[in-house]
Scaffold this motif. Structure first.
Motif, short mmCIF file in Angstrom:
data_model
loop_
_atom_site.label_atom_id
_atom_site.label_comp_id
_atom_site.label_asym_id
_atom_site.label_seq_id
_atom_site.Cartn_x
_atom_site.Cartn_y
_atom_site.Cartn_z
N ALA A 64 0.86 -0.98 -0.02
CA ALA A 64 0.01 0.05 0.10
C ALA A 64 0.99 1.37 0.14
O ALA A 64 0.50 2.27 -0.72
N SER A 65 2.05 1.24 0.88
CA SER A 65 2.69 2.40 0.69
C SER A 65 3.63 2.59 -0.81
O SER A 65 3.83 3.71 -0.98
N GLU A 66 3.88 1.29 -1.19
CA GLU A 66 4.53 1.55 -2.35
C GLU A 66 3.34 2.11 -3.52
O GLU A 66 3.76 2.96 -4.28
N ILE A 91 1.82 9.29 -6.12
CA ILE A 91 2.47 10.55 -6.18
C ILE A 91 3.34 10.72 -7.42
O ILE A 91 3.32 11.91 -7.96
N ARG A 92 4.24 9.91 -7.79
CA ARG A 92 4.96 9.84 -8.83
C ARG A 92 4.32 10.06 -10.05
O ARG A 92 4.59 10.94 -11.13
N ILE A 93 3.01 9.41 -10.32
CA ILE A 93 2.29 9.58 -11.53
C ILE A 93 1.67 10.94 -11.71
O ILE A 93 1.62 11.54 -12.91
N HIS A 94 1.19 11.43 -10.48
CA HIS A 94 0.74 12.84 -10.48
C HIS A 94 1.87 13.87 -10.87
O HIS A 94 1.56 14.83 -11.45
N GLU A 95 3.23 13.67 -10.48
CA GLU A 95 4.58 14.56 -10.67
C GLU A 95 4.56 14.33 -12.26
O GLU A 95 4.71 15.37 -12.83
#
Length: 121
Positions: free
Chosen positions: A75-77, A83-87
């Motif tokens: 879940a943390s991954e 977050i990386r996709i949003h960036e």
């Protein structure tokens, strides 16, 4: 599925009761050198079944805990990936805006001087 589980438990319990009723003779068990007990065979069966059930319960509890830890790490991954996709989406939209701005500054091919093409030939 519940009916199958209930049937299996019922059959196992009934066979244990029949075994207990038929095997009441005393049996000697050597636990360690010099330590021995004399118990009915049925009592030994119940004790062994109890230890087996406790061991199965401990194993199931341990496995469940390991599965929960694994799910928590996944879940943390997953959150980190979101977050990386949003960036990356933000970067992509910024790059698109930059490219569109730069394309707007370039002169279009239709506004070229027709005479300049003739002079090159």
């Amino acid at each position: 599925m519940r009916q199958i589980n209930f049937s299996l438990i019922f059959i196992f319990g009934l066979s244990t009761v029949f075994f207990t009723l038929e095997n009441t003779t005393s049996t000697t068990v050597h636990v360690l050198p010099g330590i021995q007990y004399s118990l009915p065979l049925a009592a030994l069966l119940l004790i062994a079944s109890g230890f087996g059930a406790a061991a199965a319960w401990l194993f199931a509890t341990w496995s469940g805990m390991l599965n929960n830890v694994e799910k928590f790490s996944q879940a943390s991954e997953f959150d980190a990936q979101k977050i990386r996709i949003h960036e990356l989406e933000t970067d992509l939209s910024r790059y698109r805006a930059t490219v569109e701005t730069q394309l707007g500054l370039l002169p279009s091919a239709s506004t070229q001087d027709p005479g300049s093409e003739e002079s090159q030939n």
